[in-house]
Structure formats: structure tokens, C-alpha cells
Design an enzyme around this catalytic site. Structure first.
Site, PDB file in Angstrom:
ATOM      1  N   ASP A   1       0.859  -1.178   0.000  1.00 37.23           N
ATOM      2  CA  ASP A   1       0.000   0.000   0.000  1.00 37.23           C
ATOM      3  C   ASP A   1       0.902   1.237   0.000  1.00 37.23           C
ATOM      4  O   ASP A   1       2.078   1.158   0.371  1.00 37.23           O
ATOM      5  CB  ASP A   1      -0.893  -0.018   1.244  1.00 37.23           C
ATOM      6  CG  ASP A   1      -1.727   1.238   1.372  1.00 37.23           C
ATOM      7  OD1 ASP A   1      -2.370   1.621   0.398  1.00 37.23           O
ATOM      8  OD2 ASP A   1      -1.688   1.845   2.467  1.00 37.23           O
TER       9      ASP A   1
ATOM     10  N   ASP B   1      -1.900  -0.441   6.108  1.00 41.13           N
ATOM     11  CA  ASP B   1      -2.141   0.038   7.477  1.00 41.13           C
ATOM     12  C   ASP B   1      -3.533   0.590   7.691  1.00 41.13           C
ATOM     13  O   ASP B   1      -3.893   0.913   8.817  1.00 41.13           O
ATOM     14  CB  ASP B   1      -1.125   1.123   7.840  1.00 41.13           C
ATOM     15  CG  ASP B   1      -1.427   2.448   7.173  1.00 41.13           C
ATOM     16  OD1 ASP B   1      -1.945   2.430   6.031  1.00 41.13           O
ATOM     17  OD2 ASP B   1      -1.154   3.504   7.772  1.00 41.13           O
TER      18      ASP B   1
ATOM     19  N   ASP C   1      -7.439  -1.470   3.755  1.00 39.78           N
ATOM     20  CA  ASP C   1      -6.503  -2.540   3.384  1.00 39.78           C
ATOM     21  C   ASP C   1      -6.888  -3.882   3.996  1.00 39.78           C
ATOM     22  O   ASP C   1      -6.378  -4.923   3.564  1.00 39.78           O
ATOM     23  CB  ASP C   1      -5.079  -2.188   3.837  1.00 39.78           C
ATOM     24  CG  ASP C   1      -4.539  -0.951   3.144  1.00 39.78           C
ATOM     25  OD1 ASP C   1      -4.770  -0.822   1.929  1.00 39.78           O
ATOM     26  OD2 ASP C   1      -3.905  -0.125   3.812  1.00 39.78           O
TER      27      ASP C   1
END
Length: 620
Positions: free
Chosen positions: A310, A506, A510
Site C-alpha cells: 500500500d 495500514d 486494506d
């Protein structure tokens, strides 16, 4: 039976077996052969009885293991008058289970230390007085006193001017960390400096440390796929052992040959080595601030071929930072930073808090602003050192000083934001802010490839130009931008065709992708609780670099487990063949297998000493 009782029981069995063997040997060399056999038998019977009870319980659970060979070898040895061999096997078996328990206990030592650090009470301010209260009584907003040596009981923020914290038990950082007022504190951190005040932001059961404890307990209850694989292979090994023992008896007519084969095969290093090595790997990874939720994820980590990262909060810092200062009308850069930070103390806007944090990190002493007035989401107006300051978006600031809002705007890169600063009706400059790439990312990604990772992708919900700007020069294999949570899940599932997939993130968005990946990695320090719950691995510090030593430990632990199994089984089979053709007596075979088992357990414990190349220093 709890763990302590089981450990005591294993010790008692070992003591009985050892006493029976030694007493029998003394009587044997003193010429009392019949009494010696009785002593040897006395030492064998309790171990054999406990073993039969364990076998019956395992069969009821549908589990078949090599404990059956141990029972067969002791029973056969007693039946055919080889009481000394039976005694050595009993000592070998009880000693092996004792050593296994000891080895796992050593491997769990650091995790147990983590659990034992859980504080029970906290000191809270109430109506001008201090009171000790249980953790369950704490609520967000409570002001707490953390004395020197105390452990932060809940997550919170520093209320005093400065706090010095030892976070080694959580993050692996050997040096204390200095936090300024307003900085976040992880529960479980130890106060290494003077007493300070903190403001609780979460309840105890929702705090970082409580979550870590739950994950540790879950990890300790896990059983690795390699361990289950060992259980399946134990059936094959059991079959080979029985066939070889029966064949030796059939072709030679000597039942002692069968007894010798059985004792060499008992117990199997395949069962001992794998759990010891993998539990040791879990402990070693935790030593570097990487909490793995069990032996199954640890083994899978060693086989990862694709990693999806990410962007915000994972590849980047996850919060805005000042990347450049554009000064105007004769003002200096330090002046622009000073006035902006002093006034922004009055705002809770994330951009304002980032500007204040930047000033405090530089050691700037900020005066309190006066006569402040904030337009939510636009900017702040107030007095600093008697001067009228305006800080906010360019349009808001330029309108406040009656200037043209479309002129004098600095150049900015995709994804950056501009904060204008005016002093006494004059534009002083602009602060260009962006969520910057974590330092050392290119070196980190190169390190991932050295561990066997073949593909590294960036997955983000941001615009394409922002993603490309952040990833420039990193050598990623692909960039996927403007993704929704379900599209991230689809990306993970698509990448499965290239091998096991790891996803690191995080945010709450996600969490679905983390759950869909073979291994989900959550940034545990500041990440969302949903991502930590969905993940298989939690980094206990806000530093993606921690993932690299975690992967190296996983590779090392798996390699050591396989080495132990291969060496142990190879030596056992060689010994069984030697016993079948008459080169080993039952007693010699039992002693040989004892040496093999001790060797593989000690080899498996090498996982506790894995030192990742160029890794962070672990706490001492």
C-alpha cells in the site's frame, strides 16, 4: 493438565527412568542380575504406561504418530528379555520429551516476558488528587501519571513537555525514544526518564499492548503446516519401521533384530525438530519487532514470491511533512516556519499538527497564540508575538490580506499541498507539504528481492500521477492506482498465479486485501485495528524496514527445521538398516537414537540465534 503440571510430569518420568537405569547398572555390575532387571523394568513401566495413555488420547483425536514405535520398542524389549535396552529407550523417550519442552520453553521466553509485562493498575488524576485504579476503569480522556520505571498502561498522548520512553520490548529499538508534548505513546512502553503526564486515548482492552498480548497468545497456540506434514510422514515412517523390523525377524529368525530396529527408530526427529525450530523463529522475529501470528504464517513467509505494498502509511510516512519552503517579500525560511507553527498550535487540523511537530522536532520554542479564530478546513487567524498571522490555504490567506488569490503560488508536485503564511497583511511565503517516501525504500526493496521475492507492486487508491511520483526510481514491477478495497482484493487474487502473495498495509481499506493474501502485514504502531486483526504479521513499530529481518528469520527457521529433519531421518534410517543386519544391538541402537534426537533439537535451537544481514540491533 496445565503447562506447569505437564512440565513437572515430564520431569518425574525422566527421573524415574534415570533412577531405574542407574540402579540397575549398579546391581548389574555388582552381580545381582535379577535385581538389575527388576530395576530396569521398574523404570520402564511408568514411562510406558504414560505413553500408552497418550497414544490412546491421540488416536481418539484421529492423530497417529511415532509414539507407537516407542511403545512397541519398550514392550518388545521387555517381552524378549532386553530389559536394559527397554530402560535406555524409556530414558531416551522421557529425555526427548523433556528436552523438547525445555527447548520450546527457551524459545518462548521472550514472548512470555512480553505477557508478564502487562500492568495491572494505573495512577490517575481525579479532582486534583492521584488514585490507583484497575486498568478496566480507565477511559479515553483520563489524565495519568507515569512515574519513572512505570509501563504505559494504555495508548495515549504526552501531556508533559517531554517524555523519554524505552520501547525495546515492543519494537526492538535498543535506545530510548524522546517524545514531545502531543506525541503518541504505545501502551507497554517503559518510562526511562522523569515522571510525566499522559492523556489516555483508548481503553486498556483496545490498546496496542493488549492487542499484542492477544496476538502472542494466538501465536503460541498455533501448529505449523510443517508440523502437520511431519504427522503425515510419521505414518510412512511407522510403516517402514514395522516392515523393516518384521523383515529382519522373518529372515533371521531372531526377534532381537526387530527390537534393535524399533529402538533405533524411536522417537523420530521429524516430530521434535520442526516445532522447536519454528517456535524459536517466532521468538526471534518478535525480538526484531515483527509479531507473527503463528508458525503457519512463519513458514509461509519463507515461500513468498510477490509482495504488494500500500502507499499511504506503508511505502510513505502516512502523514504530511514540510518538503520545501517558498519565501516572499524579504522573509526568511525560519520566520515562515516559526509563525506558521506558533499559530497552528490553535488548530487540530492534520496539516497544522504536522507543521507544529516539525517545529518541535527542530527544537523551536513556540509562544502561545492569542486571539485566534479558525475557519474549519480553511485556515487560522491570530496574534503571535503581537503580530497578526494568517495561516491556511492560499485562497483563504490571500483573501484575508485582500490580495489576488491566483498569483504568487509556488510550483508543486502531484500529491503535494500548499499552506500559505501571511504576516501583518503581507504574504511571507508558502509551506509545500507532502506525504513523503520512507527513507531507504530502494535499499529495502532490493533486500526483499534478495530473500527470493520476484515481484513487488504498489497498490493505492490515489491518482496515477501521485502514485508514479512516489514510486519513481524504486524499480517496482507494477503500479496499480485508484483502487477501491475490492479491487485491491482482486489484485491479490490475480497475483496468486505467480506464487504465495504478501500484502502490506495500514488502513481499514486494506483489511480485506490483507485477509485475502497468503500473508497480510499490518503496520501495528499507527495502523487501523481492522488491518491488525486481518493481518498475519504485525510490525510493532512504524517502520516497514522491520519486514526484511522478519522474512530473513522465517527463511532461516524453515531451513533449520528442514535440515534437522533430513539429518535426523537419514541417521535414523541408516541406524535401522545397521540394526536389521546385526551391526547394532538393542542397547547400542537406543543409545545411538538418543544421540540423534539430542543433536536435532540442539540444531533446531539455532533458530534462536538467527541474525539477519544488516538488521536492526535487537534489545539486550
Amino acid at each position: 493438565m496445565d503447562r506447569q503440571a505437564r512440565d513437572w510430569f515430564k520431569t518425574a518420568l525422566l527421573g524415574l527412568a534415570l533412577c531405574g537405569l542407574l540402579a540397575g547398572l549398579i546391581l548389574h555390575f555388582s552381580g545381582f542380575e535379577r535385581a538389575a532387571r527388576l530395576c530396569w523394568t521398574f523404570g520402564v513401566v511408568p514411562v510406558l504406561a504414560a505413553l500408552i495413555v497418550e497414544i490412546v488420547a491421540s488416536l481418539r483425536r484421529g492423530e497417529v504418530g511415532l509414539d507407537i514405535i516407542a511403545a512397541l520398542s519398550m514392550s518388545a524389549a521387555l517381552l524378549f528379555g532386553e530389559a536394559l535396552a527397554a530402560s535406555v529407550v524409556a530414558l531416551m523417550y522421557s529425555g526427548g520429551t523433556f528436552l523438547e519442552g525445555f527447548a520450546e520453553g527457551r524459545a518462548r521466553r521472550e514472548m512470555r516476558g512480553l505477557l508478564e509485562r502487562v500492568p495491572r493498575t494505573a495512577t490517575r488524576y481525579r479532582e486534583g488528587k492521584l488514585e490507583d485504579v484497575p486498568l478496566d476503569a480507565l477511559a479515553p480522556g483520563d489524565r495519568l501519571l507515569i512515574r519513572q520505571g512505570d509501563i504505559a498502561p494504555v495508548d495515549g498522548i504526552v501531556e508533559s513537555r517531554r517524555a523519554l520512553l524505552d520501547q525495546s520490548a515492543l519494537t526492538g529499538e535498543s535506545m530510548p525514544v524522546s517524545l514531545a508534548a502531543g506525541n503518541e505513546i504505545m501502551s507497554g512502553s517503559t518510562n526511562a526518564g522523569e515522571a510525566f503526564d499522559m492523556r489516555a486515548t483508548r481503553r486498556a482492552q483496545e490498546s496496542t499492548y493488549a492487542g499484542i498480548v492477544r496476538l502472542v497468545e494466538e501465536a503460541q497456540r498455533s501448529k505449523a503446516p510443517m508440523s502437520r506434514l511431519a504427522d503425515r510422514y510419521s505414518l510412512l515412517f511407522l510403516f517402514i519401521t514395522v516392515v523393516l523390523a518384521s523383515g529382519a525377524w522373518w529372515f533371521t529368525g531372531d526377534p532381537i533384530r526387530a527390537v534393535a530396529v524399533l529402538v533405533v527408530a524411536t522417537p523420530c526427529p521429524l516430530i521434535l525438530a520442526v516445532p522447536v525450530a519454528l517456535v524459536a523463529g517466532l521468538s526471534r522475529a518478535a525480538h526484531y519487532g515483527v509479531l507473527i501470528k503463528g508458525a503457519k504464517p512463519l513458514e509461509t513467509m519463507a515461500q513468498i514470491k510477490t509482495i504488494i505494498l500500500d502507499k499511504t502509511g506503508t511505502l510513505t510516512n502516512g502523514r504530511p511533512q514540510i518538503v520545501s519552503v517558498d519565501v516572499r517579500n524579504g522573509f526568511k525560511e525560519d520566520e515562515v516556519r516559526y509563525f506558521a507553527a506558533a499559530l497552528d498550535q490553535a488548530s487540530k487540523h492534520p496539516m497544522a499538527q504536522a507543521i507544529v511537530a516539525d517545529a518541535r522536532d527542530r527544537g523551536t520554542i513556540l509562544p502561545p497564540p492569542q486571539e485566534t479564530n479558525e475557519a474549519a478546513g480553511e485556515g487560522v487567524i491570530g496574534l503571535v508575538d503581537g503580530r497578526r498571522i494568517v495561516v491556511g490555504g492560499p485562497a483563504f490567506v490571500m483573501n484575508s490580506i485582500a490580495a489576488d488569490p491566483v498569483t504568487d503560488r509556488p510550483m508543486r508536485t502531484p500529491g503535494a499541498a500548499v499552506v500559505a503564511v501571511a504576516v501583518d497583511g503581507v504574504l511571507a511565503g508558502h509551506l509545500v507539504m507532502a506525504d513523503t517516501l520512507r527513507p531507504g525504500m530502494r535499499t529495502f526493496l532490493d533486500g526483499l528481492r534478495r530473500t527470493g521475492v520476484e515481484r513487488i507492486l504498489l497498490a493505492t487508491g490515489d491518482r496515477r500521477d501521485v502514485a508514479e511520483t512516489v514510486a519513481h526510481g524504486l524499480g517496482l514491477d507494477a503500479i496499480r492506482s485508484e483502487l477501491t478495497p475490492d479491487q485491491k482484493v482482486l489484485l491479490v487474487l490475480t497475483e496468486h498465479k505467480n506464487g504465495p502473495v504478501m500484502m502490506a498495509g495500514d488502513g481499514v481499506n486494506d483489511a480485506p486485501a490483507l485477509a485475502a493474501a497468503d500473508i497480510g502485514v499490518a503496520m501495528g504502531a499507527r495502523g487501523a485495528a481492522a488491518s491488525a486483526e486481518a493481518a498475519d504479521v504485525v510490525l510493532l513499530v512504524d517502520d516497514l524496514d522491520r519486514l526484511l529481518p522478519g522474512l530473513e528469520v522465517a527463511h532461516g527457521a524453515r531451513r533449520i527445521a528442514l535440515e534437522s529433519v533430513a539429518a535426523g531421518i537419514g541417521l535414523s534410517v541408516a541406524g535401522m538398516v545397521a540394526a536389521a543386519v546385526g551391526y547394532l544391538t538393542p542397547v547400542q541402537g537406543a543409545v545411538l537414537q538418543e544421540v540423534i534426537d539430542v543433536a536435532v533439537i540442539l540444531n533446531a535451537l539455532r533458530a534462536l540465534r538467527i541474525r539477519p544481514s544488516g538488521s536492526l540491533q535487537a534489545p539486550h
